[in-house]
Design a protein around this motif. Structure first.
Motif, PDB file in Angstrom:
ATOM      1  N   PRO A 283       0.826  -1.211   0.000  1.00  0.00           N
ATOM      2  CA  PRO A 283       0.000   0.000   0.000  1.00  0.00           C
ATOM      3  C   PRO A 283       0.859   1.259   0.000  1.00  0.00           C
ATOM      4  N   VAL A 284       0.475   2.223  -0.811  1.00  0.00           N
ATOM      5  CA  VAL A 284       1.287   3.428  -0.989  1.00  0.00           C
ATOM      6  C   VAL A 284       1.417   4.222   0.306  1.00  0.00           C
ATOM      7  N   GLN A 285       0.499   4.041   1.254  1.00  0.00           N
ATOM      8  CA  GLN A 285       0.547   4.786   2.509  1.00  0.00           C
ATOM      9  C   GLN A 285       1.813   4.502   3.303  1.00  0.00           C
ATOM     10  N   TYR A 286       2.446   3.341   3.056  1.00  0.00           N
ATOM     11  CA  TYR A 286       3.652   2.984   3.805  1.00  0.00           C
ATOM     12  C   TYR A 286       4.932   3.497   3.153  1.00  0.00           C
ATOM     13  N   GLN A 287       4.787   4.161   2.021  1.00  0.00           N
ATOM     14  CA  GLN A 287       5.966   4.684   1.328  1.00  0.00           C
ATOM     15  C   GLN A 287       6.731   5.672   2.198  1.00  0.00           C
ATOM     16  N   ASP A 288       5.997   6.454   2.994  1.00  0.00           N
ATOM     17  CA  ASP A 288       6.622   7.437   3.877  1.00  0.00           C
ATOM     18  C   ASP A 288       6.617   7.001   5.341  1.00  0.00           C
ATOM     19  N   GLN A 289       5.757   6.060   5.692  1.00  0.00           N
ATOM     20  CA  GLN A 289       5.623   5.667   7.094  1.00  0.00           C
ATOM     21  C   GLN A 289       6.693   4.683   7.542  1.00  0.00           C
ATOM     22  N   LEU A 290       7.194   3.850   6.618  1.00  0.00           N
ATOM     23  CA  LEU A 290       8.178   2.830   6.959  1.00  0.00           C
ATOM     24  C   LEU A 290       9.521   3.144   6.312  1.00  0.00           C
ATOM     25  N   LYS A 291      10.575   2.530   6.816  1.00  0.00           N
ATOM     26  CA  LYS A 291      11.922   2.769   6.307  1.00  0.00           C
ATOM     27  C   LYS A 291      12.252   1.781   5.195  1.00  0.00           C
ATOM     28  N   PHE A 292      12.478   2.313   3.986  1.00  0.00           N
ATOM     29  CA  PHE A 292      12.887   1.506   2.843  1.00  0.00           C
ATOM     30  C   PHE A 292      14.122   2.135   2.215  1.00  0.00           C
ATOM     31  N   THR A 293      14.978   1.312   1.636  1.00  0.00           N
ATOM     32  CA  THR A 293      16.114   1.841   0.881  1.00  0.00           C
ATOM     33  C   THR A 293      15.636   2.290  -0.486  1.00  0.00           C
ATOM     34  N   GLU A 294      16.495   3.008  -1.201  1.00  0.00           N
ATOM     35  CA  GLU A 294      16.142   3.449  -2.553  1.00  0.00           C
ATOM     36  C   GLU A 294      15.880   2.264  -3.467  1.00  0.00           C
ATOM     37  N   VAL A 295      16.688   1.221  -3.322  1.00  0.00           N
ATOM     38  CA  VAL A 295      16.492   0.028  -4.145  1.00  0.00           C
ATOM     39  C   VAL A 295      15.126  -0.594  -3.858  1.00  0.00           C
ATOM     40  N   GLN A 296      14.759  -0.681  -2.591  1.00  0.00           N
ATOM     41  CA  GLN A 296      13.455  -1.233  -2.226  1.00  0.00           C
ATOM     42  C   GLN A 296      12.322  -0.362  -2.740  1.00  0.00           C
ATOM     43  N   LEU A 297      12.456   0.939  -2.600  1.00  0.00           N
ATOM     44  CA  LEU A 297      11.411   1.858  -3.066  1.00  0.00           C
ATOM     45  C   LEU A 297      11.170   1.711  -4.571  1.00  0.00           C
ATOM     46  N   GLN A 298      12.213   1.479  -5.312  1.00  0.00           N
ATOM     47  CA  GLN A 298      12.079   1.339  -6.755  1.00  0.00           C
ATOM     48  C   GLN A 298      11.531  -0.028  -7.149  1.00  0.00           C
ATOM     49  N   GLY A 299      11.823  -1.045  -6.340  1.00  0.00           N
ATOM     50  CA  GLY A 299      11.367  -2.388  -6.682  1.00  0.00           C
ATOM     51  C   GLY A 299       9.946  -2.691  -6.263  1.00  0.00           C
ATOM     52  N   ILE A 300       9.461  -1.978  -5.251  1.00  0.00           N
ATOM     53  CA  ILE A 300       8.108  -2.225  -4.732  1.00  0.00           C
ATOM     54  C   ILE A 300       7.050  -1.769  -5.737  1.00  0.00           C
ATOM     55  N   GLN A 301       5.995  -2.537  -5.853  1.00  0.00           N
ATOM     56  CA  GLN A 301       4.840  -2.161  -6.674  1.00  0.00           C
ATOM     57  C   GLN A 301       3.822  -1.498  -5.751  1.00  0.00           C
ATOM     58  N   TRP A 302       3.766  -0.172  -5.778  1.00  0.00           N
ATOM     59  CA  TRP A 302       2.909   0.574  -4.865  1.00  0.00           C
ATOM     60  C   TRP A 302       1.465   0.533  -5.334  1.00  0.00           C
ATOM     61  N   ILE A 303       0.533   0.224  -4.418  1.00  0.00           N
ATOM     62  CA  ILE A 303      -0.877   0.123  -4.768  1.00  0.00           C
ATOM     63  C   ILE A 303      -1.699   1.093  -3.912  1.00  0.00           C
ATOM     64  N   GLU A 304      -2.762   1.592  -4.489  1.00  0.00           N
ATOM     65  CA  GLU A 304      -3.635   2.537  -3.797  1.00  0.00           C
ATOM     66  C   GLU A 304      -4.513   1.794  -2.792  1.00  0.00           C
TER      67      GLU A 304
END
Length: 304
Positions: A283-304
């Motif tokens: 879920p896209v809501q966790y993009q800012d709430q949780l700690k991810f690396t740049e590689v993880q942020l780019q690999g994750i498929q963010w969903i609404e």
């Protein structure tokens, strides 16, 4: 935990080893552990209550304050218990632990001295046969008494077992240890999995739909294609009680490629350190709430 030590403000825990007769073991094997790091506010509370007590002109005495403090002791102890749970995997790898002779079934427990305690680690020296495991699981899922108790089976050792395509629904499995087990394509549906361990387990294609995963440890496990839809890591926090919920759900260095977290509830202390997250649905809501690396942020498929 020693209540006398708390009242004396020394905060020493007693660490003791017993053989299979427990308290009747005549050989002493005892040391102490300084838990003052967890009880620093205890002294502050005690001082404040003692100061306030004097305003009541003898209606309250020192024993009343002691009783109040001892009632609050479990709220401090839960942090010591959480620290032990977080460190237990490293602890049992130490040469000192590996070197001593162990009972056929070894338990590491934490609680109050000669009172209630709970398992934080279970180790069976003999690997159970597949027939023994199947019998235990049969009683777990089919036994009438177990059903009447809500299907509870807690603090059990299911490490290093081959149980692919296991199907479990609506069972209380909290604090069971499945570390190192082969559980590919298994289904845990609407189960209570709080505090469970899945360290280095093969969980490819597993389903954990609508499960409570608070404080579960999935570190270094293979969760490729796993389904966590509707699961929750929400802790219960009321009246000072914060367990489970102190350790956080951990996916450190796990393979989460293609895993599905749609509709999941994750706490801010959920950890994805070093996890592989290619095409992980999150879920896209966790993009800012949780700690991810740049590689993880780019690999994750963010969903609404």
């Amino acid at each position: 935990m020693l209540r006398t030590q708390l009242l004396e403000q020394t905060y020493q825990y007693s660490v003791e080893a017993y053989d299979d007769v427990w308290y009747e073991d005549e050989t002493d094997c005892v040391l102490s552990y300084d838990a003052s790091w967890a009880y620093t506010p205890f002294a502050v509370m005690l001082e404040k209550l003692e100061r306030e007590r004097k305003k009541y002109m003898g209606n309250l005495n020192a024993s009343d304050i002691e009783r109040l403090m001892l009632q609050a002791a479990p709220f401090f102890h839960q942090f010591v218990l959480a620290a032990l749970r977080l460190s237990i995997h490293e602890m049992v790898q130490l040469p000192e632990y590996q070197g001593f002779q162990k009972a056929p079934r070894l338990l590491i427990r934490c609680g109050e001295y000669m009172d209630l305690s709970e398992n934080v680690y279970v180790e069976d020296q003999a690997v159970p046969s597949l027939e023994e495991v199947e019998q235990k699981l049969a009683s777990w899922t089919e036994n009438k008494a177990a059903e009447e108790e809500g299907g509870k089976i807690i603090y059990e050792n299911f490490k290093n077992l081959a149980l692919p395509e296991l199907n479990v629904t609506a069972k209380d499995l909290r604090y069971n240890d499945f570390s190192g087990s082969q559980l590919t394509a298994s289904r845990f549906l609407s189960c209570i999995l709080a505090g469970t361990r899945w360290y280095q387990a093969n969980l490819a294609g597993c389903s954990f739909e609508n499960c409570l995963i608070t404080d579960a440890d999935f570190s270094r496990s293979n969760l490729e294609g796993a389904n966590f839809q509707g699961s929750s890591a929400k802790p219960v926090r009321e009246n000072g009680n914060r367990t489970p919920g102190l350790c956080g759900t951990r996916f450190d260095y796990a393979n989460l490629d293609g895993a599905n977290f749609e509709g999941v509830f994750l706490e801010k202390n959920t950890s994805f350190t070093g996890a592989s997250m290619s095409a992980t649905r999150m879920p896209v809501q966790y993009q800012d709430q949780l700690k991810f690396t740049e590689v993880q942020l780019q690999g994750i498929q963010w969903i609404e």
